[in-house]
Design a protein around this motif. Structure first.
Motif, PDB file in Angstrom:
ATOM      1  N   GLY A  39     -14.344   6.004  -3.786  1.00  0.00           N
ATOM      2  CA  GLY A  39     -12.995   6.371  -4.106  1.00  0.00           C
ATOM      3  C   GLY A  39     -12.090   5.725  -3.404  1.00  0.00           C
ATOM      4  N   ILE A  40     -12.566   5.530  -2.138  1.00  0.00           N
ATOM      5  CA  ILE A  40     -11.747   4.832  -1.121  1.00  0.00           C
ATOM      6  C   ILE A  40     -11.552   3.385  -1.620  1.00  0.00           C
ATOM      7  CG2 ILE A  40     -11.173   4.181   1.440  1.00  0.00           C
ATOM      8  CD1 ILE A  40     -13.187   6.763   2.114  1.00  0.00           C
ATOM      9  N   PRO A  41     -12.373   2.540  -1.647  1.00  0.00           N
ATOM     10  CA  PRO A  41     -11.970   1.078  -2.081  1.00  0.00           C
ATOM     11  C   PRO A  41     -11.345   0.947  -3.375  1.00  0.00           C
ATOM     12  CG  PRO A  41     -14.412   1.735  -1.738  1.00  0.00           C
ATOM     13  CD  PRO A  41     -13.929   2.691  -1.556  1.00  0.00           C
ATOM     14  N   ILE A  42     -11.647   1.906  -4.214  1.00  0.00           N
ATOM     15  CA  ILE A  42     -10.958   1.959  -5.430  1.00  0.00           C
ATOM     16  C   ILE A  42      -9.753   1.964  -5.613  1.00  0.00           C
ATOM     17  CG2 ILE A  42     -11.009   2.895  -7.634  1.00  0.00           C
ATOM     18  CD1 ILE A  42     -13.872   3.472  -7.779  1.00  0.00           C
ATOM     19  N   ALA A  43      -9.307   2.904  -4.535  1.00  0.00           N
ATOM     20  CA  ALA A  43      -7.870   3.496  -4.218  1.00  0.00           C
ATOM     21  C   ALA A  43      -7.092   2.132  -3.444  1.00  0.00           C
ATOM     22  CB  ALA A  43      -7.736   4.449  -3.587  1.00  0.00           C
ATOM     23  N   ALA A  44      -8.066   1.756  -2.589  1.00  0.00           N
ATOM     24  CA  ALA A  44      -7.391   0.526  -1.683  1.00  0.00           C
ATOM     25  C   ALA A  44      -7.058  -0.676  -2.837  1.00  0.00           C
ATOM     26  CB  ALA A  44      -8.301   0.081  -0.709  1.00  0.00           C
ATOM     27  N   LEU A  45      -8.065  -1.015  -3.719  1.00  0.00           N
ATOM     28  CA  LEU A  45      -7.783  -2.190  -4.583  1.00  0.00           C
ATOM     29  C   LEU A  45      -6.507  -1.707  -5.481  1.00  0.00           C
ATOM     30  CD1 LEU A  45     -11.395  -2.929  -5.508  1.00  0.00           C
ATOM     31  CD2 LEU A  45      -9.872  -4.513  -3.996  1.00  0.00           C
ATOM     32  N   TYR A  46      -6.557  -0.709  -5.873  1.00  0.00           N
ATOM     33  CA  TYR A  46      -5.214  -0.226  -6.681  1.00  0.00           C
ATOM     34  C   TYR A  46      -4.051  -0.371  -5.926  1.00  0.00           C
ATOM     35  CZ  TYR A  46      -2.511   2.756  -9.685  1.00  0.00           C
ATOM     36  OH  TYR A  46      -1.167   3.177 -10.468  1.00  0.00           O
ATOM     37  N   ASP A  47      -3.969  -0.083  -4.673  1.00  0.00           N
ATOM     38  CA  ASP A  47      -2.685  -0.204  -3.998  1.00  0.00           C
ATOM     39  C   ASP A  47      -2.199  -1.518  -3.414  1.00  0.00           C
ATOM     40  OD1 ASP A  47      -2.601   2.634  -3.730  1.00  0.00           O
ATOM     41  OD2 ASP A  47      -3.403   2.884  -1.717  1.00  0.00           O
ATOM     42  N   LEU A  48      -3.055  -2.412  -3.978  1.00  0.00           N
ATOM     43  CA  LEU A  48      -2.636  -3.885  -3.481  1.00  0.00           C
ATOM     44  C   LEU A  48      -1.687  -4.204  -4.415  1.00  0.00           C
ATOM     45  CD1 LEU A  48      -6.209  -5.449  -2.867  1.00  0.00           C
ATOM     46  CD2 LEU A  48      -4.290  -5.312  -1.212  1.00  0.00           C
ATOM     47  N   LYS A  49      -1.297  -3.576  -5.530  1.00  0.00           N
ATOM     48  CA  LYS A  49      -0.299  -3.879  -6.487  1.00  0.00           C
ATOM     49  C   LYS A  49       0.898  -3.009  -6.219  1.00  0.00           C
ATOM     50  CE  LYS A  49      -3.432  -4.701 -10.016  1.00  0.00           C
ATOM     51  NZ  LYS A  49      -4.000  -4.464 -11.490  1.00  0.00           N
ATOM     52  N   LYS A  50       1.038  -2.362  -5.122  1.00  0.00           N
ATOM     53  CA  LYS A  50       2.240  -1.432  -5.192  1.00  0.00           C
ATOM     54  C   LYS A  50       3.098  -2.049  -3.708  1.00  0.00           C
ATOM     55  CE  LYS A  50       0.344   3.088  -5.890  1.00  0.00           C
ATOM     56  NZ  LYS A  50      -0.152   4.374  -5.261  1.00  0.00           N
ATOM     57  N   HIS A  88     -18.366  -0.202   1.602  1.00  0.00           N
ATOM     58  CA  HIS A  88     -17.542  -0.359   2.976  1.00  0.00           C
ATOM     59  C   HIS A  88     -16.964  -1.761   3.219  1.00  0.00           C
ATOM     60  CE1 HIS A  88     -16.992   3.677   4.447  1.00  0.00           C
ATOM     61  NE2 HIS A  88     -18.309   3.731   4.251  1.00  0.00           N
ATOM     62  N   ALA A  89     -17.820  -2.914   2.527  1.00  0.00           N
ATOM     63  CA  ALA A  89     -17.411  -4.204   2.447  1.00  0.00           C
ATOM     64  C   ALA A  89     -16.195  -4.494   1.699  1.00  0.00           C
ATOM     65  CB  ALA A  89     -18.646  -5.154   1.976  1.00  0.00           C
ATOM     66  N   ILE A  90     -16.497  -3.649   0.372  1.00  0.00           N
ATOM     67  CA  ILE A  90     -15.196  -3.789  -0.616  1.00  0.00           C
ATOM     68  C   ILE A  90     -13.922  -3.329   0.174  1.00  0.00           C
ATOM     69  CG2 ILE A  90     -14.137  -3.065  -2.763  1.00  0.00           C
ATOM     70  CD1 ILE A  90     -17.407  -3.257  -3.776  1.00  0.00           C
ATOM     71  N   ASN A  91     -13.963  -2.146   0.540  1.00  0.00           N
ATOM     72  CA  ASN A  91     -12.935  -1.496   1.528  1.00  0.00           C
ATOM     73  C   ASN A  91     -12.253  -2.207   2.271  1.00  0.00           C
ATOM     74  OD1 ASN A  91     -10.973   0.711   1.502  1.00  0.00           O
ATOM     75  ND2 ASN A  91     -12.269   1.432   3.506  1.00  0.00           N
ATOM     76  N   GLU A  92     -13.245  -3.084   3.101  1.00  0.00           N
ATOM     77  CA  GLU A  92     -12.708  -3.926   4.337  1.00  0.00           C
ATOM     78  C   GLU A  92     -12.007  -4.946   3.719  1.00  0.00           C
ATOM     79  OE1 GLU A  92     -12.736  -4.901   8.405  1.00  0.00           O
ATOM     80  OE2 GLU A  92     -13.494  -3.035   7.642  1.00  0.00           O
ATOM     81  N   VAL A  93     -12.262  -5.619   2.924  1.00  0.00           N
ATOM     82  CA  VAL A  93     -11.570  -6.710   2.197  1.00  0.00           C
ATOM     83  C   VAL A  93     -10.145  -6.107   1.776  1.00  0.00           C
ATOM     84  CG1 VAL A  93     -11.624  -8.406   0.316  1.00  0.00           C
ATOM     85  CG2 VAL A  93     -13.631  -8.033   1.639  1.00  0.00           C
ATOM     86  N   ALA A  94     -10.242  -5.215   0.906  1.00  0.00           N
ATOM     87  CA  ALA A  94      -9.019  -4.538   0.452  1.00  0.00           C
ATOM     88  C   ALA A  94      -8.181  -4.149   1.788  1.00  0.00           C
ATOM     89  CB  ALA A  94      -9.255  -3.202  -0.495  1.00  0.00           C
ATOM     90  N   GLN A  95      -8.640  -3.531   2.716  1.00  0.00           N
ATOM     91  CA  GLN A  95      -7.777  -3.093   3.880  1.00  0.00           C
ATOM     92  C   GLN A  95      -7.285  -4.241   4.464  1.00  0.00           C
ATOM     93  OE1 GLN A  95      -6.516  -0.043   4.048  1.00  0.00           O
ATOM     94  NE2 GLN A  95      -7.992   0.689   2.410  1.00  0.00           N
ATOM     95  N   LEU A  96      -7.898  -5.259   4.828  1.00  0.00           N
ATOM     96  CA  LEU A  96      -7.612  -6.583   5.406  1.00  0.00           C
ATOM     97  C   LEU A  96      -6.488  -7.025   4.431  1.00  0.00           C
ATOM     98  CD1 LEU A  96     -10.959  -8.183   6.650  1.00  0.00           C
ATOM     99  CD2 LEU A  96      -9.023  -7.115   8.112  1.00  0.00           C
ATOM    100  N   GLY A  97      -6.456  -7.075   3.315  1.00  0.00           N
ATOM    101  CA  GLY A  97      -5.576  -7.549   2.230  1.00  0.00           C
ATOM    102  C   GLY A  97      -4.377  -6.729   2.470  1.00  0.00           C
ATOM    103  N   GLN A  98      -4.429  -5.330   2.506  1.00  0.00           N
ATOM    104  CA  GLN A  98      -3.113  -4.610   2.591  1.00  0.00           C
ATOM    105  C   GLN A  98      -2.589  -4.903   4.158  1.00  0.00           C
ATOM    106  OE1 GLN A  98      -1.945  -3.514   0.040  1.00  0.00           O
ATOM    107  NE2 GLN A  98      -1.970  -1.232   0.401  1.00  0.00           N
ATOM    108  N   GLY A  99      -3.576  -4.993   5.153  1.00  0.00           N
ATOM    109  CA  GLY A  99      -2.755  -5.229   6.374  1.00  0.00           C
ATOM    110  C   GLY A  99      -2.210  -6.488   6.576  1.00  0.00           C
ATOM    111  N   PHE A 100      -2.447  -7.763   5.825  1.00  0.00           N
ATOM    112  CA  PHE A 100      -1.968  -9.093   5.757  1.00  0.00           C
ATOM    113  C   PHE A 100      -0.586  -8.793   5.091  1.00  0.00           C
ATOM    114  CE2 PHE A 100      -0.968 -12.636   3.213  1.00  0.00           C
ATOM    115  CZ  PHE A 100      -0.401 -13.393   4.191  1.00  0.00           C
TER     116      PHE A 100
END
Length: 128
Positions: A39-50, A88-100
């Motif tokens: 659920g965490i990486p799915i939400a993170a990937l969804y948040d990349l569009k916000k 967690h690898a998917i979440n790491e990539v998504a969170q790094l995208g959010q951080g950028f």
């Protein structure tokens, strides 16, 4: 394919993938922990569009560290938990995208561009 060949193929598939060991694995926390964590990486990937203005820098940083720690943990446990690692690898990539996106918006100019556009709109409305 004849019905005999289909039956043989399905038996082969079932004996290979639906055996006692697979069912034993599916009913453990080694399987359900990572599945519920997805659920965490799915939400993170969804948040990349916000909108970037909604991103929390401290929370994104915490999630980057959290996912990195659990990726290491997933490889350290025996047996190695590749499902947890993938989560967690998917979440790491998504969170790094959010951080950028956060850094780009707050420190590297995108926010200034938006503020300048707002000022232009306000000054154009005031002049009319």
């Amino acid at each position: 394919m004849s019905s005999h060949a289909q039956r043989a193929a399905s038996r082969s598939f079932m004996s290979k993938y639906l055996n006692k060991e697979t069912l034993k694995y599916v009913f453990t926390t080694h399987f359900w922990g990572p599945v519920s964590n997805f659920g965490i990486p799915i939400a993170a990937l969804y948040d990349l569009k916000k909108d970037e203005a909604l991103i929390s820098g401290p929370m994104t940083g915490a999630l980057v560290v959290y996912s990195a720690a659990f990726m290491k943990f997933a490889l350290a446990v025996q047996p190695t938990n590749y499902l947890l690692f993938g989560c967690h690898a998917i979440n790491e990539v998504a969170q790094l995208g959010q951080g950028f996106r956060y850094l780009n918006y707050h420190y590297f100019g995108d926010n200034k561009k938006v503020e300048n556009d707002k000022e232009t709109v306000v000054s154009n409305t005031e002049s009319k």
